[in-house]
Design a protein around this motif. Structure first.
Motif, PDB file in Angstrom:
ATOM      1  N   ALA A 182       9.736  11.703  -3.920  1.00 45.47           N
ATOM      2  CA  ALA A 182       8.208  11.491  -4.705  1.00 45.47           C
ATOM      3  C   ALA A 182       8.802  11.148  -6.394  1.00 45.47           C
ATOM      4  CB  ALA A 182       7.676  12.730  -4.588  1.00 45.47           C
ATOM      5  N   ARG A 183       9.685  11.868  -6.834  1.00 43.89           N
ATOM      6  CA  ARG A 183      10.001  11.363  -8.322  1.00 43.89           C
ATOM      7  C   ARG A 183      10.824   9.965  -8.189  1.00 43.89           C
ATOM      8  NH1 ARG A 183       7.579  13.398 -11.740  1.00 43.89           N
ATOM      9  NH2 ARG A 183       9.055  12.516 -13.169  1.00 43.89           N
ATOM     10  N   LEU A 184      11.639   9.382  -7.297  1.00 46.02           N
ATOM     11  CA  LEU A 184      11.982   8.282  -7.387  1.00 46.02           C
ATOM     12  C   LEU A 184      11.025   7.041  -7.229  1.00 46.02           C
ATOM     13  CD1 LEU A 184      15.266   8.613  -5.107  1.00 46.02           C
ATOM     14  CD2 LEU A 184      15.140   8.585  -7.563  1.00 46.02           C
ATOM     15  N   TYR A 188      10.604   4.239  -9.692  1.00 46.88           N
ATOM     16  CA  TYR A 188      11.165   2.834  -9.183  1.00 46.88           C
ATOM     17  C   TYR A 188      10.350   2.166  -8.035  1.00 46.88           C
ATOM     18  CZ  TYR A 188      15.119   5.387 -11.594  1.00 46.88           C
ATOM     19  OH  TYR A 188      15.692   5.989 -12.334  1.00 46.88           O
ATOM     20  N   GLY A 189       9.507   2.738  -7.693  1.00 48.66           N
ATOM     21  CA  GLY A 189       8.504   1.900  -6.688  1.00 48.66           C
ATOM     22  C   GLY A 189       9.418   2.309  -5.169  1.00 48.66           C
ATOM     23  N   GLU A 190       8.499   1.967  -4.109  1.00 43.11           N
ATOM     24  CA  GLU A 190       8.967   2.501  -2.873  1.00 43.11           C
ATOM     25  C   GLU A 190      10.390   1.799  -2.225  1.00 43.11           C
ATOM     26  OE1 GLU A 190       7.948   4.285  -0.460  1.00 43.11           O
ATOM     27  OE2 GLU A 190       6.078   5.152  -0.914  1.00 43.11           O
ATOM     28  N   ALA A 191      10.581   0.212  -2.547  1.00 40.56           N
ATOM     29  CA  ALA A 191      11.660  -0.397  -2.423  1.00 40.56           C
ATOM     30  C   ALA A 191      12.995   0.115  -3.021  1.00 40.56           C
ATOM     31  CB  ALA A 191      11.610  -1.739  -2.422  1.00 40.56           C
ATOM     32  N   GLU A 192      12.910   0.336  -4.380  1.00 36.83           N
ATOM     33  CA  GLU A 192      14.238   0.821  -5.187  1.00 36.83           C
ATOM     34  C   GLU A 192      14.217   2.234  -4.823  1.00 36.83           C
ATOM     35  OE1 GLU A 192      16.189   0.348  -9.381  1.00 36.83           O
ATOM     36  OE2 GLU A 192      14.123  -0.400  -9.172  1.00 36.83           O
ATOM     37  N   ALA A 193      13.356   3.005  -4.585  1.00 38.97           N
ATOM     38  CA  ALA A 193      13.517   4.290  -4.396  1.00 38.97           C
ATOM     39  C   ALA A 193      14.384   4.660  -3.173  1.00 38.97           C
ATOM     40  CB  ALA A 193      12.367   5.268  -4.058  1.00 38.97           C
ATOM     41  N   ALA A 194      14.252   3.700  -2.047  1.00 41.62           N
ATOM     42  CA  ALA A 194      14.592   3.415  -0.571  1.00 41.62           C
ATOM     43  C   ALA A 194      16.121   3.211  -0.726  1.00 41.62           C
ATOM     44  CB  ALA A 194      13.872   2.892   0.396  1.00 41.62           C
ATOM     45  N   GLN A 195      16.281   2.263  -1.664  1.00 43.64           N
ATOM     46  CA  GLN A 195      17.672   1.616  -1.977  1.00 43.64           C
ATOM     47  C   GLN A 195      18.584   2.973  -2.517  1.00 43.64           C
ATOM     48  OE1 GLN A 195      17.586  -1.975  -4.146  1.00 43.64           O
ATOM     49  NE2 GLN A 195      16.869  -3.174  -2.385  1.00 43.64           N
ATOM     50  N   ILE A 196      18.241   3.494  -3.636  1.00 43.10           N
ATOM     51  CA  ILE A 196      18.661   4.426  -4.420  1.00 43.10           C
ATOM     52  C   ILE A 196      19.280   5.790  -3.428  1.00 43.10           C
ATOM     53  CG2 ILE A 196      18.580   6.174  -6.121  1.00 43.10           C
ATOM     54  CD1 ILE A 196      16.769   4.434  -7.618  1.00 43.10           C
ATOM     55  N   LYS A 359      18.371  21.922  -7.317  1.00 44.18           N
ATOM     56  CA  LYS A 359      17.525  21.505  -8.382  1.00 44.18           C
ATOM     57  C   LYS A 359      16.310  21.273  -7.923  1.00 44.18           C
ATOM     58  CE  LYS A 359      20.569  21.257 -11.908  1.00 44.18           C
ATOM     59  NZ  LYS A 359      21.770  21.528 -11.491  1.00 44.18           N
ATOM     60  N   SER A 360      15.301  21.327  -8.694  1.00 38.53           N
ATOM     61  CA  SER A 360      13.980  21.156  -8.459  1.00 38.53           C
ATOM     62  C   SER A 360      13.076  20.383  -9.594  1.00 38.53           C
ATOM     63  CB  SER A 360      13.142  22.355  -8.208  1.00 38.53           C
ATOM     64  OG  SER A 360      13.011  23.127  -9.136  1.00 38.53           O
ATOM     65  N   LEU A 361      11.944  20.117  -9.511  1.00 43.78           N
ATOM     66  CA  LEU A 361      11.362  19.527 -10.646  1.00 43.78           C
ATOM     67  C   LEU A 361      11.147  20.612 -11.842  1.00 43.78           C
ATOM     68  CD1 LEU A 361       9.703  17.108 -11.942  1.00 43.78           C
ATOM     69  CD2 LEU A 361       7.787  17.805 -10.832  1.00 43.78           C
ATOM     70  N   PRO A 362      10.866  21.589 -11.850  1.00 40.81           N
ATOM     71  CA  PRO A 362      10.523  22.569 -12.862  1.00 40.81           C
ATOM     72  C   PRO A 362      12.213  22.710 -13.568  1.00 40.81           C
ATOM     73  CG  PRO A 362       9.596  23.617 -11.160  1.00 40.81           C
ATOM     74  CD  PRO A 362      10.370  22.344 -10.639  1.00 40.81           C
ATOM     75  N   ASP A 363      13.143  22.634 -12.767  1.00 39.94           N
ATOM     76  CA  ASP A 363      14.630  22.524 -13.365  1.00 39.94           C
ATOM     77  C   ASP A 363      14.626  21.374 -14.313  1.00 39.94           C
ATOM     78  OD1 ASP A 363      15.471  25.080 -12.172  1.00 39.94           O
ATOM     79  OD2 ASP A 363      15.913  23.874 -10.452  1.00 39.94           O
ATOM     80  N   SER A 394      21.041  11.636 -15.252  1.00 34.23           N
ATOM     81  CA  SER A 394      19.731  11.922 -14.652  1.00 34.23           C
ATOM     82  C   SER A 394      19.030  10.585 -14.185  1.00 34.23           C
ATOM     83  CB  SER A 394      18.784  12.752 -15.541  1.00 34.23           C
ATOM     84  OG  SER A 394      17.765  12.951 -14.715  1.00 34.23           O
ATOM     85  N   LEU A 395      18.344  10.707 -13.114  1.00 35.61           N
ATOM     86  CA  LEU A 395      17.601   9.392 -12.795  1.00 35.61           C
ATOM     87  C   LEU A 395      16.075   9.586 -12.999  1.00 35.61           C
ATOM     88  CD1 LEU A 395      19.241   8.877  -9.114  1.00 35.61           C
ATOM     89  CD2 LEU A 395      19.299   7.216 -11.048  1.00 35.61           C
ATOM     90  N   ASP A 396      15.883  10.725 -13.610  1.00 37.48           N
ATOM     91  CA  ASP A 396      14.333  11.055 -14.005  1.00 37.48           C
ATOM     92  C   ASP A 396      14.028  10.808 -15.174  1.00 37.48           C
ATOM     93  OD1 ASP A 396      11.690  12.608 -14.226  1.00 37.48           O
ATOM     94  OD2 ASP A 396      12.480  13.419 -12.135  1.00 37.48           O
ATOM     95  N   PRO A 397      12.938   9.877 -15.308  1.00 29.96           N
ATOM     96  CA  PRO A 397      12.559   9.464 -16.692  1.00 29.96           C
ATOM     97  C   PRO A 397      12.051  10.589 -17.577  1.00 29.96           C
ATOM     98  CG  PRO A 397      11.287   8.266 -14.988  1.00 29.96           C
ATOM     99  CD  PRO A 397      12.241   9.273 -14.215  1.00 29.96           C
TER     100      PRO A 397
END
Length: 465
Positions: A182-184, A188-196, A359-363, A394-397
């Motif tokens: 969900a974070r990806l 990054y959008g569906e397509a790039e998230a799947a590639q990652i 890890k998790s989103l709160p982390d 990290s990959l998270d904005p």
């Protein structure tokens, strides 16, 4: 609990268990059983108790059962664990497709036995008959799982028989946990998230940073020169310490993405720079090689010792400061600061697949708050016109673009210095619209026998006015 066999295969004969628990405990263990039992226990520690795999596998303070294994058995245990963690959602989907009801709540130990076995059958070059036999033996020796031995036997034999069909059927299952997917997608959008997500299934590359003459060393080592100036080695068996140049300190192992932040300073000759989270020392070594006078700040005594050892091998010196960077204040303001901040490490799951399960989103949110404090302090250490390079893996904005925008919004003496894509041929796509650097594991495709991919990294160049 009934096996869901849609192909109407003949049922497997039940595994008989006529031994008492006392007699079973006295029986000699089959070769390979201890490896599988250890792998299942350690998988449970990561997934259920959120314990770092690096900590568990540490040969000084790690898991006693793992430390007691031979070198070869430890290597196999690591291979099983990393494979199971990379493919966990698909392995669980494969197992679930063969059972008509979910495993009972108290059967987590059985779940881990099945996952460990499925990882070997579907993804590792291990004799399938041995995998099935050892998993059934595991079930029989565990009072919690003994009544499921027949189920273990039947499920795993079907995995062996229908391996190709199962791999095809589970290929559409995302290999990352739902929270991370969900974070990806949001970033990054569906397509790039799947590639990652798919790229993280590929084991990491071995990239080297050299002191000088990268082209020459690429030829000597049979490597490929990357856009970052790193040398990528082809897949090989053995230890990098045996390669030419290691003993003389001509190079060090550093992922191509990790080599980017130190290069963003530009000309550093004669400048005073601090590396605020310096260990293990790859970026510190880059700063020194670029001609800077470097102060290496590190809070952990063990990591500081490792940093000193690494720089000693490279024949490099720096000023070392042991302590919390939040209390570090130089006698005079610096020309530059590199803050490669502690983060969720979600960009490094090719080599640390446990991250997504511990890890998790709160982390991530807590780590971002710590990074913000560090960055705001780092800015105060730099003189007018000086640079702060902020980075993390990290990959998270939340830990990258959003954090930088938040700090810039209320620090009028600070401005972003956009990275010029023209200076990074081959990685232009990694420079964002605002001029930050953002790599993902799906970048740098494989070619000419060399593996592809790189760690996910974020870096931003900030100038103090």
């Amino acid at each position: 609990m009934v096996l869901n066999d849609t192909k109407n295969k003949k049922p497997n004969r039940p595994v008989r268990n006529n031994s008492s628990p006392a007699r079973q405990s006295a029986e000699p263990k089959k070769p390979g059983l201890e490896v599988r039992a250890t792998a299942a226990k350690l998988l449970a520690a990561v997934v259920d108790r959120k314990i770092s795999l690096d900590g568990i596998l540490d040969l000084t303070h790690g898991n006693p059962a793992y430390k007691a294994l031979s070198d070869a058995d430890r290597a196999l245990t690591r291979a099983i664990l990393t494979t199971a963690l990379r493919h966990l959602p698909r392995l669980e989907a494969a197992i679930a497709s063969m059972i008509d009801t979910s495993l009972p709540d108290g059967a987590r130990a059985l779940h881990h036995v099945l996952v460990v076995a499925a990882a070997q059958i579907l993804h590792l070059d291990v004799p399938s008959h041995a995998v099935v036999d050892l998993a059934v033996e595991q079930a029989n020796r565990d009072p919690r799982n003994r009544r499921f031995a027949k189920l273990v036997n039947a499920v795993l034999r079907r995995l062996v028989r229908e391996k190709d069909e199962i791999l095809a059927a589970t290929a559409s299952v995302s290999p990352v946990p739902d929270w991370f997917r969900a974070r990806l997608v949001a970033a990054y959008g569906e397509a790039e998230a799947a590639q990652i997500a798919e790229s993280q299934l590929v084991p990491p590359t071995i990239d080297l940073t050299v002191k000088a003459d990268a082209t020459v060393w690429a030829e000597k080592l049979g490597g490929k020169l990357l856009p970052t100036g790193s040398i990528r080695l082809p897949s090989f068996e053995g230890s990098v310490t045996a390669l030419e140049g290691f003993d003389r300190g001509e190079w060090w192992v550093q992922d191509a993405a990790a080599a980017i932040p130190a290069k963003l300073f530009g000309d550093l000759k004669g400048k005073r720079v601090a590396d605020l989270c310096a260990a293990p020392g790859g970026k510190t070594a880059q700063l020194i090689s670029a001609g800077a006078e470097v102060t290496a700040v590190e809070q952990s005594p063990n990591r500081l010792a490792r940093l000193k050892e690494n720089l000693s091998r490279l024949g490099m010196t720096a000023e070392f400061m042991a302590g919390d960077l939040l209390t570090y204040v130089p006698e005079q303001k610096l020309d530059g600061v590199l803050l490669d901040a502690p983060c969720s490490s979600t960009g490094t799951t090719r080599r640390h697949p446990d991250v997504l399960w511990t890890k998790s989103l709160p982390d991530i949110e807590k780590l971002a708050a710590l990074q913000e404090r560090m960055l705001r302090h780092a800015v105060t250490l730099v003189k007018s016109g000086g640079l702060v390079v902020f980075s993390n893996c990290s990959l998270d904005p939340i830990e990258g673009e959003e954090l930088i925008d938040k700090v810039l919004a209320d620090m009028p003496t600070l401005s972003r210095l956009p990275v010029d894509p023209a200076n990074w041929p081959g990685l232009e796509q990694a420079v964002t619209a605002k001029g930050d650097f953002r790599t993902t594991p799906s970048m740098l495709p494989s070619s000419e026998g060399y593996p592809g991919g790189m760690d996910g990294f974020f870096a931003s160049v900030l100038q103090v006015r």
